[in-house]
Write an enzyme that holds these catalytic residues in place. Structure first.
Site, PDB file in Angstrom:
ATOM      1  CG  HIS A 237      -1.887   1.128   1.237  1.00  0.00           C
ATOM      2  ND1 HIS A 237      -2.848   1.287   0.262  1.00  0.00           N
ATOM      3  CD2 HIS A 237      -2.020   2.184   2.080  1.00  0.00           C
ATOM      4  CE1 HIS A 237      -3.532   2.391   0.508  1.00  0.00           C
ATOM      5  NE2 HIS A 237      -3.056   2.948   1.592  1.00  0.00           N
TER       6      HIS A 237
ATOM      7  CG  ASP B 195      -5.086  -0.705   1.479  1.00  0.00           C
ATOM      8  OD1 ASP B 195      -4.602  -1.656   0.843  1.00  0.00           O
ATOM      9  OD2 ASP B 195      -5.773   0.186   0.952  1.00  0.00           O
TER      10      ASP B 195
HETATM   11  C1  GAR Z   1       0.556   0.724  -6.308  1.00  0.00           C
HETATM   12  O1  GAR Z   1       0.934   2.036  -5.953  1.00  0.00           O
HETATM   13  C2  GAR Z   1      -0.020  -0.008  -5.103  1.00  0.00           C
HETATM   14  O2  GAR Z   1       0.634   0.281  -3.910  1.00  0.00           O
HETATM   15  C3  GAR Z   1      -1.426   0.505  -5.102  1.00  0.00           C
HETATM   16  O3  GAR Z   1      -1.792   0.435  -6.459  1.00  0.00           O
HETATM   17  C4  GAR Z   1      -0.645   0.759  -7.254  1.00  0.00           C
HETATM   18  C5  GAR Z   1      -0.510  -0.256  -8.377  1.00  0.00           C
HETATM   19  O4  GAR Z   1       0.506   0.124  -9.269  1.00  0.00           O
HETATM   20  N1  GAR Z   1      -2.266  -0.258  -4.237  1.00  0.00           N
HETATM   21  C6  GAR Z   1      -3.200   0.294  -3.460  1.00  0.00           C
HETATM   22  O5  GAR Z   1      -3.470   1.465  -3.470  1.00  0.00           O
HETATM   23  C7  GAR Z   1      -3.910  -0.676  -2.532  1.00  0.00           C
HETATM   24  N2  GAR Z   1      -4.871   0.021  -1.752  1.00  0.00           N
HETATM   25  P1  GAR Z   1       1.125  -0.911 -10.276  1.00  0.00           P
HETATM   26  O6  GAR Z   1      -0.060  -1.596 -10.993  1.00  0.00           O
HETATM   27  O7  GAR Z   1       1.914  -0.085 -11.230  1.00  0.00           O
HETATM   28  O8  GAR Z   1       1.962  -1.893  -9.503  1.00  0.00           O
END
Ligand code: GAR
Length: 207
Positions: free
Chosen positions: A115, A156
């Site tokens: 997260h 989260d």
């Molecule tokens: C990442 O920043 C991850 O931490 C977030 O989604 C993004 C995915 O990026 N997750 C959350 O916000 C969970 N609540 P990616 O597809 O480029 O890895």
């Protein structure tokens, strides 16, 4: 012994890419991504997986919703689909679906989530944007990234495996902060996975 990771994504998959790269560079030795799962058909992470010859599962929730079927059924079916692949660790990397115990119980104690915020701050979506806005209001002077276990249906939250602070500078645009947070995520997730698989010391230089 080869360690097998399932990576679950919903979007771009930059964390997935960092994990794949680490398996190929030897940063995650004797480890391979055995399957990539997406709940969105157009998730670019699916292309990343295919480019590396990694099997993919596309498992959308909409057909379940339209048919009046539950998240529990969706989750149980996903666990069944994944059972055809070897999986030691389930890695949620931008997976935007909250699991019920009908998925979690199949991988009890073996699910990690990342997260883009510190524990107990900005759960859910748009965490970086909300941290940026809180900084503008003078409420915080840094944010961070955490990797935590997923023992239940909490969003989260869960026992923290690793966390790292990320500074925010007054000259930052939102894009600057996003880039810094994402770079931190990519390094921290690989480190946390290595620790979880017993491949590396649990701590290096995280704060
Ligand atoms: C990442 O920043 C991850 O931490 C977030 O989604 C993004 C995915 O990026 N997750 C959350 O916000 C969970 N609540 P990616 O597809 O480029 O890895």
């Amino acid at each position: 012994m080869t360690h097998h990771i399932a990576v679950l994504i919903s979007g771009s998959g930059t964390n997935l890419q960092a994990i794949i790269d680490a398996t190929e560079s030897g940063e995650l030795p004797d480890t391979r991504v055995s399957v990539v799962v997406s709940n969105h058909k157009d998730a670019y992470g699916l292309e990343r997986a295919k480019a590396h010859g990694i099997p993919t599962i596309y498992h959308p929730f909409q057909p379940y919703r339209r048919a009046g079927r539950s998240r529990n059924e969706y989750d149980a079916d996903l666990a069944e689909k994944m059972s055809h692949y070897p999986v030691d660790l389930v890695v949620l990397a931008g997976w935007m679906h909250i699991f019920t115990m009908d998925f979690i119980r199949h991988y009890s104690g073996r699910i990690l989530n990342i997260h883009p915020a510190l524990p107990d701050t900005f759960p859910g979506t748009h965490a970086i944007e909300r941290a940026y806005e809180a900084f503008q209001r003078g409420e915080i002077d840094h944010t961070g990234v955490m990797v935590h276990r997923v023992p239940d249906e909490g969003v989260d939250v869960g026992p923290v495996v690793m966390q790292r602070t990320v500074p925010i500078y007054s000259t930052d645009t939102l894009e600057d902060l996003e880039a810094r947070v994402h770079a931190t995520e990519h390094a921290l997730y690989v480190q946390a996975i290595a620790a979880e698989l017993g491949l590396a010391p649990a701590r290096r230089d995280e704060t």
